[in-house]
Scaffold this active site. Structure first.
Site, PDB file in Angstrom:
ATOM      1  N   HIS A 504      32.462  32.240  47.915  1.00  0.00           N
ATOM      2  CA  HIS A 504      32.743  31.819  46.300  1.00  0.00           C
ATOM      3  C   HIS A 504      33.617  32.832  44.859  1.00  0.00           C
ATOM      4  O   HIS A 504      34.839  32.792  44.906  1.00  0.00           O
ATOM      5  CB  HIS A 504      31.069  32.034  45.432  1.00  0.00           C
ATOM      6  CG  HIS A 504      31.175  31.944  44.001  1.00  0.00           C
ATOM      7  ND1 HIS A 504      31.019  31.455  43.425  1.00  0.00           N
ATOM      8  CD2 HIS A 504      31.898  32.365  42.538  1.00  0.00           C
ATOM      9  CE1 HIS A 504      31.172  31.110  41.866  1.00  0.00           C
ATOM     10  NE2 HIS A 504      31.283  32.021  41.694  1.00  0.00           N
ATOM     11  N   GLU A 505      33.521  34.480  45.298  1.00  0.00           N
ATOM     12  CA  GLU A 505      34.103  35.005  44.690  1.00  0.00           C
ATOM     13  C   GLU A 505      35.445  35.153  45.370  1.00  0.00           C
ATOM     14  O   GLU A 505      37.146  35.136  44.384  1.00  0.00           O
ATOM     15  CB  GLU A 505      33.536  36.690  44.772  1.00  0.00           C
ATOM     16  CG  GLU A 505      31.975  36.885  44.385  1.00  0.00           C
ATOM     17  CD  GLU A 505      32.278  36.730  42.653  1.00  0.00           C
ATOM     18  OE1 GLU A 505      33.447  36.187  42.250  1.00  0.00           O
ATOM     19  OE2 GLU A 505      30.582  35.840  42.269  1.00  0.00           O
ATOM     20  N   HIS A 508      37.303  32.938  44.279  1.00  0.00           N
ATOM     21  CA  HIS A 508      37.691  32.472  42.925  1.00  0.00           C
ATOM     22  C   HIS A 508      39.402  32.782  42.750  1.00  0.00           C
ATOM     23  O   HIS A 508      39.932  32.259  41.843  1.00  0.00           O
ATOM     24  CB  HIS A 508      36.901  33.358  42.040  1.00  0.00           C
ATOM     25  CG  HIS A 508      35.881  32.520  41.431  1.00  0.00           C
ATOM     26  ND1 HIS A 508      35.644  31.797  40.579  1.00  0.00           N
ATOM     27  CD2 HIS A 508      34.443  33.392  41.185  1.00  0.00           C
ATOM     28  CE1 HIS A 508      34.773  31.376  39.840  1.00  0.00           C
ATOM     29  NE2 HIS A 508      33.926  32.520  40.881  1.00  0.00           N
ATOM     30  N   GLU A 565      34.103  27.434  38.591  1.00  0.00           N
ATOM     31  CA  GLU A 565      32.828  27.890  39.322  1.00  0.00           C
ATOM     32  C   GLU A 565      32.680  26.967  40.173  1.00  0.00           C
ATOM     33  O   GLU A 565      32.169  27.060  41.802  1.00  0.00           O
ATOM     34  CB  GLU A 565      31.946  28.076  38.624  1.00  0.00           C
ATOM     35  CG  GLU A 565      31.897  29.466  37.626  1.00  0.00           C
ATOM     36  CD  GLU A 565      32.034  30.615  38.288  1.00  0.00           C
ATOM     37  OE1 GLU A 565      31.934  31.090  39.312  1.00  0.00           O
ATOM     38  OE2 GLU A 565      33.100  31.309  37.797  1.00  0.00           O
ATOM     39  N   ASP A 569      31.986  27.507  44.401  1.00  0.00           N
ATOM     40  CA  ASP A 569      30.975  26.914  45.208  1.00  0.00           C
ATOM     41  C   ASP A 569      30.892  26.597  46.627  1.00  0.00           C
ATOM     42  O   ASP A 569      30.690  26.540  47.762  1.00  0.00           O
ATOM     43  CB  ASP A 569      29.852  25.827  44.140  1.00  0.00           C
ATOM     44  CG  ASP A 569      29.316  27.335  42.987  1.00  0.00           C
ATOM     45  OD1 ASP A 569      29.281  28.415  43.679  1.00  0.00           O
ATOM     46  OD2 ASP A 569      28.883  26.871  42.674  1.00  0.00           O
TER      47      ASP A 569
HETATM   48 ZN   LIG Z   1      32.214  32.699  40.050  1.00  0.00          ZN
END
Ligand SMILES: [Zn+2]
Length: 665
Positions: A504-505, A508, A565, A569
């Site tokens: 997830h990070e 980004h 986000e 995800d």
């Molecule tokens: Zn996030």
């Protein structure tokens, strides 16, 4: 700093104990192909009602609570008035001891803010507002606007000054502007709250009622001039580098060089004005409201910013509006929990040192690094094989991925708070001095090179973030525990939990916001027009998908606000799955508890998001939180993954089989 976090933390938890992935808390009666969130979380949710002092309750909350108990043990020991304590122990111990001593705080009444109130009362002209703003901004109060340092979005090596919108007492500009029945009701309740706070400062009821109306008027004007949250996700919409003179032409009311100097900043040749329209509105507001109106407004923001460390009447009224009314929390958290949080907020790297000594081993760091390396490899494989990307952009994306730095656990060097005076009998003074220390420290960075070793979260934090301007991912020690990570539960669930968090990070850096920054963290377009268009078309699929989810009652998820986000995800879980398959080539995993490794992987993902929310809190988060609600985070992702559908033998037409499927990464 443009940081995208894993989860927005507003409410705070109450019961101890935290466990890892647990097959026994799956709801086996639910059909995973119909509602995978219910399948993953149904039993846990049924067994774990929201505690009275919480607005949400979930797996993050459990872990936060466990960390909080560890911190409490540290602070309780540290607060013994022992002359042999080391400096750090004395700092955090005395800070905590002062905070927990409510009898002393009640005895002193409003004496700790008397000098501030007298000063505001004595303002002679509207020009005097400038000096008073300095006093309030230096203790972190959110009056009229904000001033801070930041990385220059187009020169990521350099720190610059930045002024931004601010000055609101409600959580978002929308609270002032929306006309639905709930918003109208909340504004009435806010007026009543401001009135009560002004009465606690000594105003007669009629005066306080008029004062609250003044506050509402000024804040509504500021709200109208403020950017909304979707606009603020666009890095170009928040970057306007200007000279001091250009800022002056937007808002000539203030003598800006004098303000900056009084704040402790070096002379500024230029700075970023995040929202120029806001400063035009601020000028109008300053010109058209009276000095008396601003005295009321400043007194309110002073009281609002310090209420939690004033006597019980202030604390209770603050709780009543911000927690009971706005988030639905029934009871106030015990004092010790709040004081743990205030110490973490005020002296986070002192408390963090002691936390790390107690909990975080070398082994934890090594295991996490291994996982990070595997997920980075998966993203590299993914980028190399994406069918929608041209070679030119693909090459740049790989350069950016290669440049991502990883920070795990805690900082290499700790902040030194020894210049902050901490007294055992001055809770509010300690808090103010800690805030001043931080404000000064931030402003001191202006004009200097960027320090890439700093952390934006304290070590016990149960969260993680990607920083687009640093191009780094950061995992505080606090999250590297069950249910995110455990060396006791099986590997497959770990990949679905901490593996997906890492993914997830990392994603980004390549979501709609992060992709606009290059490998060095500069806001620079490195995409070919056709790749940018292909990205946007794919992202639009997520906007439509998540807009169809309900946050609470009449409120839908904002698909644009949550786009980054949701992209993270979806990308994150896919990367983690690729890494799991890779790992299983060398080390096959057996079925466990009747579930295949692939099924446990997805259940690991589902279980980290188990969380119940009070309706009031769900409503607030739908406005302020860029993350989707937990059920959407789980079902929104798995329904896009053929790998999930295969793992659970789902059929076309079932709810967890989306058509068409959305995919960017
Ligand atoms: Zn996030």
């Amino acid at each position: 700093m443009r940081k995208t976090i894993l989860v927005l933390i507003i409410g705070v938890p109450a019961i101890a104990q935290s466990s890892g992935f647990d097959i026994n808390t799956l709801d086996k009666k639910a059909d995973p192909c119909v509602d995978f969130y219910q399948y993953s979380c149904g039993t846990w949710l049924a067994q774990n009602p929201i505690p009275a002092d919480q607005s949400t309750w979930g797996r993050f909350g459990e872990l936060e609570e466990r960390n909080r108990k560890i911190l409490y043990d540290i602070l309780e020991q540290a607060s013994a008035n022992d002359p042999k304590r080391d400096t750090v122990t004395r700092e955090i111990g005395d800070f905590f001891a002062a905070c927990i001593d409510t009898a002393a705080i009640d005895r002193r009444g409003t004496a700790p803010i008397k000098a501030d109130l007298d000063r505001i009362a004595a303002l002679k002209t509207k020009q005097d507002i400038q000096g008073e703003l300095v006093n309030l901004h230096r203790i972190g109060a959110n009056a009229l606007f904000r001033f801070d340092s930041t990385q220059d979005a187009k020169n990521s090596e350099q720190m610059i000054g930045e002024v931004d919108q601010g000055g609101l007492g409600l959580p978002d500009r929308d609270y002032y502007l929306k006309e639905d029945a709930k918003s109208v009701e909340q504004r009435k309740q806010y007026l009543a709250h401001v009135q009560k706070m002004l009465q606690l400062l000594g105003d007669a009821p009629v005066t306080a009622s008029q004062g609250a109306a003044v506050v509402m008027r000024i804040e509504t004007e500021l709200a109208k001039g403020s950017q909304d949250r979707v606009t603020r996700r666009d890095p170009n919409a928040t970057y306007h580098k200007m000279t001091g003179h250009e800022l002056f032409s937007l808002c000539p009311f203030f003598e800006w060089p004098k303000y900056f100097a009084a704040m402790g900043a070096p002379p500024l040749e230029s700075l970023n004005v995040v929202a120029p329209n806001f400063f035009r509105q601020l000028e109008t507001t300053l010109v058209t409201n009276s000095l008396d109106d601003f005295k009321t407004y400043l007194r309110w923001h002073l009281a609002h910013s310090v209420a939690r460390l004033l006597p019980a009447a202030f604390v209770d009224e603050d709780f009543n509006f911000y927690h009971k009314i706005l988030t639905g929390t029934k009871e106030q958290r015990p004092r010790w929990k709040r004081c743990v949080d205030y110490t973490d907020a005020g002296l986070g790297e002192a408390l963090g040192q002691k936390y790390v000594e107690k909990t975080f081993g070398v082994e934890g760091k090594q295991r996490t690094l291994k996982m990070v390396n595997e997920i980075e490899k998966a993203l590299g494989d993914d980028i190399r094989t994406l069918e929608w990307m041209t070679p030119a952009t693909r090459q740049q994306a790989l350069v950016k991925l290669e440049a991502v730095k990883n920070k795990i656990g805690f900082p290499d060097k700790w902040l030194d708070y020894s210049s902050v005076t901490i007294a055992r009998d001055d809770a509010l003074g300690n808090d103010r001095r800690a805030k001043e220390f931080e404000v000064e420290r931030q402003l001191h960075k202006i004009g200097r090179p960027v320090d890439r070793t700093e952390w934006q979260m304290t070590p016990p934090t149960v969260n993680a973030y990607y920083d687009a301007q640093m191009n780094n991912i950061n995992f505080p020690a606090g999250i590297l525990q069950p249910p995110f990570y455990s060396n006791r539960t099986d590997e497959a669930a770990n990949y679905g939990a901490i593996g997906a968090v890492v993914g997830h990070e990392l994603t980004h850096g390549f979501d709609d916001e992060g992709r606009q920054f290059d490998a060095e963290g500069n806001l620079r377009d490195w995409w070919t027009p056709e790749d940018a268009k292909a990205f946007e078309q794919r992202a639009e699929c997520f906007v439509n998908e998540y807009s169809s989810f309900t946050a609470v009652a009449d409120v839908h998820v904002n698909g644009k606000l949550t786009l980054g986000e949701n992209t993270a995800d979806n990308g994150g879980l896919r990367l983690a799955f690729m890494a799991l398959l890779d790992a299983m080539k060398d080390k096959p995993l057996a079925p466990l508890g009747g579930l295949t490794p692939e099924q446990r992987f997805f259940a690991g993902w589902g279980q980290i998001w188990c969380q119940a929310r009070r309706p009031e809190m769900a409503r607030m988060l739908a406005t302020v939180d860029p993350h989707s609600p937990p059920d959407a985070r789980v079902n929104g992702v798995v329904s896009n993954m053929p790998e999930f559908q295969k793992a659970f033998s789902c059929k076309v037409g079932q709810p967890m089989v989306r058509a068409p499927r959305c995919r960017v990464w």
